[in-house]
Design a protein around this motif. Structure first.
Motif, PDB file in Angstrom:
ATOM      1  N   UNK A  31       0.808  -1.213   0.000  1.00  0.00           N
ATOM      2  CA  UNK A  31       0.000   0.000   0.000  1.00  0.00           C
ATOM      3  C   UNK A  31       0.838   1.258   0.000  1.00  0.00           C
ATOM      4  N   UNK A  32       2.041   1.187   0.608  1.00  0.00           N
ATOM      5  CA  UNK A  32       2.968   2.314   0.614  1.00  0.00           C
ATOM      6  C   UNK A  32       3.977   2.237  -0.530  1.00  0.00           C
ATOM      7  N   UNK A  33       3.672   1.405  -1.539  1.00  0.00           N
ATOM      8  CA  UNK A  33       4.519   1.264  -2.735  1.00  0.00           C
ATOM      9  C   UNK A  33       5.902   0.723  -2.389  1.00  0.00           C
ATOM     10  N   UNK A  34       5.952  -0.200  -1.424  1.00  0.00           N
ATOM     11  CA  UNK A  34       7.234  -0.751  -0.985  1.00  0.00           C
ATOM     12  C   UNK A  34       7.192  -2.284  -1.055  1.00  0.00           C
ATOM     13  N   UNK A  35       6.907  -2.819  -2.218  1.00  0.00           N
ATOM     14  CA  UNK A  35       6.812  -4.268  -2.378  1.00  0.00           C
ATOM     15  C   UNK A  35       8.158  -4.917  -2.086  1.00  0.00           C
ATOM     16  N   UNK A  36       8.102  -6.164  -1.570  1.00  0.00           N
ATOM     17  CA  UNK A  36       9.317  -6.923  -1.338  1.00  0.00           C
ATOM     18  C   UNK A  36       9.979  -6.677  -0.001  1.00  0.00           C
ATOM     19  N   UNK A  37       9.317  -5.950   0.886  1.00  0.00           N
ATOM     20  CA  UNK A  37       9.891  -5.705   2.211  1.00  0.00           C
ATOM     21  C   UNK A  37       9.793  -6.969   3.061  1.00  0.00           C
ATOM     22  N   UNK A  38      10.689  -7.118   4.037  1.00  0.00           N
ATOM     23  CA  UNK A  38      10.589  -8.279   4.935  1.00  0.00           C
ATOM     24  C   UNK A  38       9.308  -8.230   5.755  1.00  0.00           C
ATOM     25  N   UNK A  39       8.798  -9.410   6.127  1.00  0.00           N
ATOM     26  CA  UNK A  39       7.559  -9.467   6.908  1.00  0.00           C
ATOM     27  C   UNK A  39       7.732  -8.849   8.288  1.00  0.00           C
ATOM     28  N   UNK A  40       8.921  -9.001   8.864  1.00  0.00           N
ATOM     29  CA  UNK A  40       9.217  -8.399  10.171  1.00  0.00           C
ATOM     30  C   UNK A  40       8.127  -8.725  11.190  1.00  0.00           C
ATOM     31  N   UNK A  41       7.803  -9.994  11.291  1.00  0.00           N
ATOM     32  CA  UNK A  41       6.676 -10.409  12.131  1.00  0.00           C
ATOM     33  C   UNK A  41       6.867 -10.055  13.603  1.00  0.00           C
ATOM     34  N   UNK A  42       8.090 -10.162  14.091  1.00  0.00           N
ATOM     35  CA  UNK A  42       8.308  -9.860  15.505  1.00  0.00           C
ATOM     36  C   UNK A  42       7.961  -8.411  15.804  1.00  0.00           C
ATOM     37  N   UNK A  43       8.363  -7.507  14.902  1.00  0.00           N
ATOM     38  CA  UNK A  43       8.030  -6.095  15.076  1.00  0.00           C
ATOM     39  C   UNK A  43       6.523  -5.880  14.975  1.00  0.00           C
ATOM     40  N   UNK A 204      18.242  -1.465  16.867  1.00  0.00           N
ATOM     41  CA  UNK A 204      18.554  -2.482  15.876  1.00  0.00           C
ATOM     42  C   UNK A 204      18.448  -3.910  16.346  1.00  0.00           C
ATOM     43  N   UNK A 205      17.618  -4.169  17.353  1.00  0.00           N
ATOM     44  CA  UNK A 205      17.501  -5.540  17.864  1.00  0.00           C
ATOM     45  C   UNK A 205      16.293  -6.268  17.308  1.00  0.00           C
ATOM     46  N   UNK A 206      15.698  -5.718  16.265  1.00  0.00           N
ATOM     47  CA  UNK A 206      14.525  -6.340  15.665  1.00  0.00           C
ATOM     48  C   UNK A 206      14.521  -6.043  14.178  1.00  0.00           C
ATOM     49  N   UNK A 207      14.054  -7.015  13.384  1.00  0.00           N
ATOM     50  CA  UNK A 207      13.971  -6.812  11.939  1.00  0.00           C
ATOM     51  C   UNK A 207      12.849  -5.835  11.623  1.00  0.00           C
ATOM     52  N   UNK A 208      13.176  -4.869  10.759  1.00  0.00           N
ATOM     53  CA  UNK A 208      12.212  -3.839  10.398  1.00  0.00           C
ATOM     54  C   UNK A 208      11.809  -3.954   8.938  1.00  0.00           C
ATOM     55  N   UNK A 209      10.555  -3.588   8.607  1.00  0.00           N
ATOM     56  CA  UNK A 209      10.135  -3.565   7.204  1.00  0.00           C
ATOM     57  C   UNK A 209      10.596  -2.280   6.531  1.00  0.00           C
ATOM     58  N   UNK A 210      11.855  -2.227   6.143  1.00  0.00           N
ATOM     59  CA  UNK A 210      12.382  -1.020   5.527  1.00  0.00           C
ATOM     60  C   UNK A 210      13.771  -1.271   4.982  1.00  0.00           C
ATOM     61  N   UNK A 211      14.451  -0.221   4.524  1.00  0.00           N
ATOM     62  CA  UNK A 211      15.813  -0.395   3.991  1.00  0.00           C
ATOM     63  C   UNK A 211      16.771  -0.868   5.067  1.00  0.00           C
ATOM     64  N   UNK A 212      17.896  -1.414   4.620  1.00  0.00           N
ATOM     65  CA  UNK A 212      18.894  -1.937   5.561  1.00  0.00           C
ATOM     66  C   UNK A 212      19.365  -0.838   6.502  1.00  0.00           C
TER      67      UNK A 212
END
Length: 420
Positions: A31-43, A204-212
């Protein structure tokens, strides 16, 4: 109050299940035009409150998203107001103009009111969307870029710290940051709480849905007794003009409990080897940083200044009764609210102690406003006089806008450094 719009095209608005969280997160990214981002389920799980993560389902496909989580907004006087923090609002491009956002927002606002949250807040990706839901811009992110050559350092007559500065690890930042922020935010209207998700993202202790993520530096200030009174989180761009350093220090987070701490942290940032400019994207509108410099002209507005927190009042007596006021006064507001939560004529008055109330009244109104303007005025950062000049409110009694500004004015401008 507003009722949910009838279903359209067989699309169902409902809370997601735990098993649908990954698909919901993917729908947000798309929806934010950011296809392919990690699921980052924990976050995602950290802010997944039962009944508050909504999806618009077309059969098994999620075509719209909205979520909220409980937070507290610091209001003038230091009280913490329960609010609904709304984020992750998207509608898939193929499903626009079908009323999906209307339905999701209606459900969320009704739920927030039932939960006793006196207001809702969000950060608007687009300016033109949220006024129709009663939200108005209530804080700004007014940053600065400081040219260190022109600044000529901080003034020599500023108070010096008897404490010390220490670079700290991300683990130490996670230890010191939450308590420091809790102290800081109680003195700044407009600030909100920082939850576990915030600090885990910041360190930085959790995977985020965004750039590295690139790990920043963090420095804390301790007073003479060893208590942490401020922090600066920053990164430095490795940038050169031929053989000469031309680096930019970018500030990601800045908290200071007093002037001595602020001076120590800014002196550190403005005297670093290789750094030629300091960029602060978000700073309080009334921050004294330019006046700390030998040449205040060296601090220029950041190119990305914008409105930040948008606020929607859901319970007028609770919201206006929670904050304090500049002094005694009274004004009668005639509020139009298409969703109904703030509709009516309200007598807003305060006594000499700064305590105030908002009560229904039959008195003649002084100002005619809508719910979005009420949200903009609530924290005192926006001026009724300015809004009147912009034809966003109607002054029904001469001088009423100025009287409202005197009543709602605050010593510190409302400010929220955090997105959500």
């Amino acid at each position: 109050m507003s009722e949910e719009v009838a279903p359209t095209d067989g699309i169902e608005i409902r809370s997601i299940t735990e098993g649908e969280l990954g698909a919901w997160g993917d729908a947000v990214s798309r929806g934010f035009q950011r296809a392919g981002m990690p699921e980052a389920l924990e976050f995602r799980r950290l802010r997944n409150y039962p009944g508050r993560t909504l999806g618009a389902f077309e059969r098994d496909k999620i075509v719209g998203t909205l979520r909220s989580f409980p937070n507290e907004l610091t209001v003038p006087g230091g009280a913490l107001l329960p609010v609904s923090a709304i984020s992750g609002v998207t509608v898939r491009q193929t499903h626009r103009r079908r009323g999906l956002l209307n339905r999701m927002m209606a459900r969320e606002l009704a739920g927030a009111r039932e939960r006793g949250e006196a207001a809702a807040i969000l950060v608007a990706a687009e300016y033109g969307i949220y006024r129709r839901y009663g939200f108005g811009p209530a804080t700004r992110a007014d940053g600065l870029v400081v040219n260190l050559h022109h600044a000529e350092g901080l003034r020599a007559d500023l108070p010096e710290s008897a404490g010390r500065l220490d670079l700290v690890s991300m683990a130490e930042l996670a230890k010191y940051g939450p308590e420091l922020h809790e102290c800081w935010r109680r003195s700044r209207p407009g600030a909100i709480g920082r939850d576990e998700a915030f600090w885990r993202e910041a360190t930085g202790t959790i995977e985020m849905p965004g750039p590295e993520r690139k790990e920043p530096f963090a420095v804390v200030h301790r007073d003479a007794g060893g208590t942490v009174t401020g922090l600066l989180v920053y990164s430095v761009t490795d940038q050169w003009d031929g053989p000469n350093p031309d680096c930019v220090l970018t500030v990601h987070d800045f908290l200071a409990l007093d002037t001595v701490t602020a001076v120590a942290l800014w002196r550190y940032a403005c005297s670093m080897d290789w750094v030629r400019s300091v960029s602060i994207a978000s700073l309080a509108p009334d921050d004294p940083l330019p006046l700390l410099l030998n040449n205040p002209r060296a601090a220029r507005p950041h190119p990305e200044q914008w409105d930040h927190t948008w606020l929607r009042v859901l319970d007028v007596p609770a919201a206006f009764g929670a904050r304090t006021y500049a002094g005694p006064g009274r004004v009668v507001l005639d509020v139009t609210d298409r969703q109904g939560y703030a509709s009516g004529r309200w007598l807003l008055q305060a006594d000499v102690t700064g305590a105030g109330t908002a009560e229904p009244t039959s008195e003649e109104p002084d100002l005619a406003i809508d719910a979005a303007v009420l949200g903009s005025l609530y924290l005192g950062a926006e001026s009724a006089t300015r809004l009147a000049a912009a034809a966003q409110l109607t002054e029904l009694r001469p001088g009423a806008a100025f009287a409202t500004d005197r009543l709602l004015g605050t010593p510190l401008k409302a400010y929220n450094p955090d997105t959500f």
